[in-house]
Design an enzyme around this catalytic site. Sequence first.
Site, short mmCIF file in Angstrom:
data_model
loop_
_atom_site.label_atom_id
_atom_site.label_comp_id
_atom_site.label_asym_id
_atom_site.label_seq_id
_atom_site.Cartn_x
_atom_site.Cartn_y
_atom_site.Cartn_z
N GLU A 53 25.63 -11.24 12.04
CA GLU A 53 24.99 -12.11 13.05
C GLU A 53 24.27 -11.30 14.12
O GLU A 53 23.91 -11.82 15.17
CB GLU A 53 26.03 -13.04 13.66
CG GLU A 53 26.67 -14.00 12.66
CD GLU A 53 25.81 -15.23 12.32
OE1 GLU A 53 25.22 -15.82 13.23
OE2 GLU A 53 25.73 -15.59 11.12
N CYS B 199 21.83 -15.63 24.52
CA CYS B 199 21.46 -15.88 23.11
C CYS B 199 19.97 -15.73 22.92
O CYS B 199 19.51 -15.41 21.84
CB CYS B 199 21.81 -17.30 22.69
SG CYS B 199 23.54 -17.70 22.74
N HIS C 40 30.05 -17.05 18.13
CA HIS C 40 29.62 -15.65 18.28
C HIS C 40 30.45 -15.06 19.41
O HIS C 40 30.80 -15.77 20.37
CB HIS C 40 28.14 -15.57 18.69
CG HIS C 40 27.17 -15.92 17.60
ND1 HIS C 40 26.07 -16.72 17.80
CD2 HIS C 40 27.15 -15.57 16.28
CE1 HIS C 40 25.40 -16.85 16.66
NE2 HIS C 40 26.05 -16.17 15.72
O1 SUG Z 1 23.48 -20.05 15.38
N1 SUG Z 1 22.38 -22.97 17.02
C1 SUG Z 1 22.54 -21.52 17.01
C2 SUG Z 1 22.88 -21.01 18.39
C3 SUG Z 1 22.85 -19.51 18.44
C4 SUG Z 1 23.35 -18.96 19.73
N2 SUG Z 1 23.24 -17.55 19.75
C5 SUG Z 1 24.15 -16.69 20.23
N3 SUG Z 1 25.34 -17.07 20.58
N4 SUG Z 1 23.83 -15.45 20.30
C6 SUG Z 1 23.63 -21.12 16.00
O2 SUG Z 1 24.62 -21.84 15.87
C7 SUG Z 1 21.75 -25.14 16.07
C8 SUG Z 1 20.63 -25.76 15.26
C9 SUG Z 1 20.77 -27.24 15.06
O3 SUG Z 1 21.89 -27.76 14.99
O4 SUG Z 1 19.71 -27.93 14.96
C10 SUG Z 1 21.82 -23.63 15.99
O5 SUG Z 1 21.38 -23.06 15.02
#
Ligand code: SUG
Length: 448
Positions: free
Chosen positions: A174, A371, A249
């Site tokens: 990730e 993020c 994460h």
């Molecule tokens: O991977 N959300 C992302 C959020 C990422 C956050 N990044 C960090 N923590 N670095 C994920 O879960 C949601 C998309 C949706 O449901 O339409 C999404 O992909």
Amino acid sequence: MSILEVNFDGLIGPTHNYSGLSFGNLASERNAQLRSNPKAAALQGLAKMRQLLSLGYQQGFIPPQQRPQLDSMRQLGFTGSDQQIIQQLAKQNPRLLSMVYSASPMWAANAATVTPSTDSGDGRVHFTPANLLTTPHRAIEAEATQHTLATIFNDPQHFKIHAPLPANNLFADEGAANHSRLCQHYGDPGVAMFVYGRDGLDSANQPARFPARQTRLASEAVARSHGLTAQQAVFCRQHPTAIDAGAFHNDVVAVANGPVLFFHQLAFVDKDFETIKQQLGNKLNLQLLPVNHQEVPLEDAIKSYLFNSQLLAAPDGDMTNMRLIAPSECAQNKSVSAYLERLLQDHQQPIRSVDFVDVRQSMSNGGGPACLRLRVVLNAQQRAAVNPAFLITEDRITALEDWVKQHYRDQLAPEDLADPAFYTESLETLEALTQLLNLKNFYPFQSH
Ligand code: SUG
């Protein structure tokens, strides 16, 4: 002074929507099927970049990827024109349609893991695009991310862009969301702290409810290919309780910069953390800022995204004068705002101020300020070698804001993704972006 951290923020794309695609990400599940506002989302992201720029930080950006991404559907046997595939998906499998339309590359902390040249040993900054294979809508990012990074960091003398790790469950990766580089000062040798949720081979100690997205095997592979020796990398298991509470994460419960590690008491498995503390403590004057569960319950930390704040050294790299760029949700949460007040009164620790930013559109999909950015530590020569099209100036932010205002919708419902007009509009918006940035054939649709 000459070695600094540059934040590259994901520029939020025109198809930003809430499709509930991320199991284990509470905000994504909670807001599934709500209407999004792509225009507000992108403007919020640009406002955050402007804020950092005006505070004196260097800032870059990573452009949105082409969406819909239909190559992945062609690999699954869908045929016909793009429009025909969209119609088939809308009828037969709307979930696949929302996957190929997801604007998830906006969360640049998941774009790659980055090792500065001070640590890599070959004089180059190393990048490994994350394969993101735990979630299908994110697994389709990796190839385009590799291409984007190779365009931004396009000087092989200074930058090494690796291929993503093999797309195999053992090597689920990730990116920087599960990696921190600790060091005394940016120019000093650092230690990479990799945080993983499951081993890969050994299935013991996994979370019970939600998936662990990062494997230890993946972290080890990245460390190895970036040239890090056993002395330069430590590996720590994420607390399964944190993952099960919604910390999909590690950057939802911990953030580090320089010698400072700011984290929730339940972020790491205790036994591992004790070992790591010693390993890190032998190499640098580590400053730990733990937050205990009584002070800020894990649920509040996850709801407010306190630890997804950007922890920044001063613009000149001074690690004794730091600031937090925190999501505005932190100011509204009782335990978190009380904690932050106490923190600022404690002058033994280096955080001198907290700025709140509104990135609510991204937060509603589980993505806070940290993020949205990929941190890259660069020396002066390397900064000069970055493709200038992706560096931020006041004028460029204004131009990008105008582009967003002209092309983005202010409402998007998941069912709108089936609209043929939205397909055309999405590609026209990206076409206009490449004109603005003077990029030739950047997106796959531009070379057909
Ligand atoms: O991977 N959300 C992302 C959020 C990422 C956050 N990044 C960090 N923590 N670095 C994920 O879960 C949601 C998309 C949706 O449901 O339409 C999404 O992909």
